[in-house]
Design a protein around this motif. Structure first.
Motif, short mmCIF file in Angstrom:
data_model
loop_
_atom_site.label_atom_id
_atom_site.label_comp_id
_atom_site.label_asym_id
_atom_site.label_seq_id
_atom_site.Cartn_x
_atom_site.Cartn_y
_atom_site.Cartn_z
N UNK A 1 29.99 36.84 42.88
CA UNK A 1 29.79 35.65 42.05
C UNK A 1 31.08 35.19 41.39
N UNK A 2 32.08 36.08 41.31
CA UNK A 2 33.32 35.79 40.60
C UNK A 2 34.34 35.20 41.58
N UNK A 3 34.96 34.10 41.19
CA UNK A 3 36.02 33.49 41.99
C UNK A 3 37.34 33.55 41.21
N UNK A 4 38.43 33.21 41.88
CA UNK A 4 39.75 33.27 41.24
C UNK A 4 40.49 31.95 41.40
N UNK A 5 41.40 31.72 40.48
CA UNK A 5 42.35 30.63 40.62
C UNK A 5 43.69 31.11 40.10
N UNK A 6 44.74 30.46 40.57
CA UNK A 6 46.10 30.83 40.19
C UNK A 6 46.73 29.70 39.38
N UNK A 7 47.37 30.07 38.28
CA UNK A 7 48.01 29.09 37.39
C UNK A 7 49.50 29.39 37.34
N UNK A 8 50.36 28.41 37.64
CA UNK A 8 51.81 28.64 37.53
C UNK A 8 52.24 28.64 36.07
N UNK B 1 44.56 44.53 24.99
CA UNK B 1 45.74 45.21 25.52
C UNK B 1 45.46 46.11 26.72
N UNK B 2 44.38 46.87 26.67
CA UNK B 2 44.28 48.02 27.56
C UNK B 2 43.48 47.78 28.83
N UNK B 3 42.85 46.62 28.98
CA UNK B 3 42.05 46.37 30.18
C UNK B 3 42.46 45.06 30.82
N UNK B 4 42.54 45.06 32.15
CA UNK B 4 42.80 43.81 32.85
C UNK B 4 41.50 43.00 32.95
N UNK B 5 41.60 41.81 33.50
CA UNK B 5 40.49 40.86 33.47
C UNK B 5 39.23 41.41 34.11
N UNK B 6 39.36 42.06 35.26
CA UNK B 6 38.15 42.52 35.95
C UNK B 6 37.40 43.55 35.10
N UNK B 7 38.12 44.44 34.46
CA UNK B 7 37.46 45.45 33.63
C UNK B 7 36.79 44.84 32.41
N UNK C 1 41.21 43.42 45.65
CA UNK C 1 40.23 42.75 46.51
C UNK C 1 38.95 43.56 46.62
N UNK C 2 39.09 44.88 46.65
CA UNK C 2 37.90 45.74 46.72
C UNK C 2 37.05 45.58 45.47
N UNK C 3 37.71 45.47 44.31
CA UNK C 3 36.96 45.27 43.07
C UNK C 3 36.25 43.92 43.09
N UNK C 4 36.97 42.89 43.51
CA UNK C 4 36.36 41.56 43.54
C UNK C 4 35.17 41.52 44.49
N UNK C 5 35.22 42.31 45.55
CA UNK C 5 34.12 42.31 46.52
C UNK C 5 32.82 42.82 45.90
N UNK C 6 32.93 43.57 44.83
CA UNK C 6 31.71 44.05 44.16
C UNK C 6 31.10 42.98 43.27
#
Length: 262
Positions: free
Chosen positions: A18-25, A58-64, A10-15
């Motif tokens: 403009x970026x929003x999230x959605x969840x996919x099952x 492989x080595x970075x998640x979406x935010x990075x 959440x702290x990363x997203x706060x920076x």
């Protein structure tokens, strides 16, 4: 890369407000995939709504990976960046080739149901983009889509033929033997001939993770029309190109998609 601390996420997203999230099952265990949505910049008011599904490596998640979306959004595209299970704050899982491909397909299907922003009703065109490992995921996804004009462009960056070749480049025959003993093939070379064009292949001349010759071999398998572009850069930094050519590639992709039939 897994993020176990949701507050850190959440702290990363706060920076990036403009970026929003959605969840996919996905799957049969009530698993969830977290997807980041990056809105378009200039050109967002165009008649055709162009969206990018960004399948990361492989080595970075979406935010990075968000810095790599800047040329896409600058070209007026909305970008969706999912974290496969086992990355970011998506459901924990020891990932495999099957699970990653399952996740990519689940996200693709969910994104097709999204409405146009503000109900503007603009036609939607999709770009499938994969970087590094994600290039093989992108090829597998594209090869499996049977709908006519399902996407307007397939873009692979820092791509490779298969995991065995990458392992050999990194560790010689012992590396290839280790891959052969496992189940993870990521054999994009076999599937590339089955994708629908146009295809763009982007690579860094100084890539020491996936040598450019592997990307060139994969490119040879792609159907026409196709475009090859290279820069004197490395594995994950093509978006830092100061010449403007990388930004222009994404403008060219946008223009191709605008001409594409729906």
């Amino acid at each position: 890369m897994v993020i176990s601390d949701r507050q850190a996420w959440q702290n990363m997203l706060a920076t990036r407000p403009d970026v929003s999230t959605l969840e996919v099952p996905v799957g049969d265990r009530n698993d969830r995939i977290t997807v980041l949505r990056v809105p378009p910049g200039d050109g967002a008011d165009r008649e055709i709504d162009i969206r990018v599904l960004y399948l990361h490596g492989t080595f970075r998640h979406a935010f990075w990976n968000l810095p790599k979306t800047a040329p896409m959004t600058a070209a007026g595209m909305t970008v969706y960046v999912p974290d496969y299970r086992g990355w970011g704050v998506s459901s924990p899982l020891l990932p495999s080739e099957d699970s990653i491909n399952e996740d990519a397909l689940a996200v693709w299907q969910a994104l097709q149901e999204l409405p146009s922003p503000n109900g503007n009703g603009r036609p939607v065109r999709w770009v499938i983009y994969g970087h590094s490992m994600g290039s093989a995921v992108a090829v597998a996804l594209a090869a499996g889509l049977t709908a006519k004009h399902a996407y307007c462009a397939l873009v692979v960056e820092s791509s490779f033929t298969n995991f065995s070749d990458v392992a050999y480049e990194a560790a010689g025959w012992p590396g290839r033997w280790l891959v052969a003993m496992g189940e993870q093939r990521m054999d994009a070379e076999v599937l590339m001939a089955s994708v629908k064009p146009p295809v763009w292949s982007l690579h860094g001349e100084n890539d020491t993770t996936v040598p450019m010759r592997l990307g060139q071999r994969l490119f040879k398998r792609a159907p026409e029309p196709k475009t090859w572009a290279q820069w004197p850069l490395g594995h994950s930094n093509l978006h830092t190109d100061a010449s403007g050519r990388y930004d222009q590639v994404w403008r060219d992709i946008r223009e191709t998609c605008e001409r594409s039939p729906g």
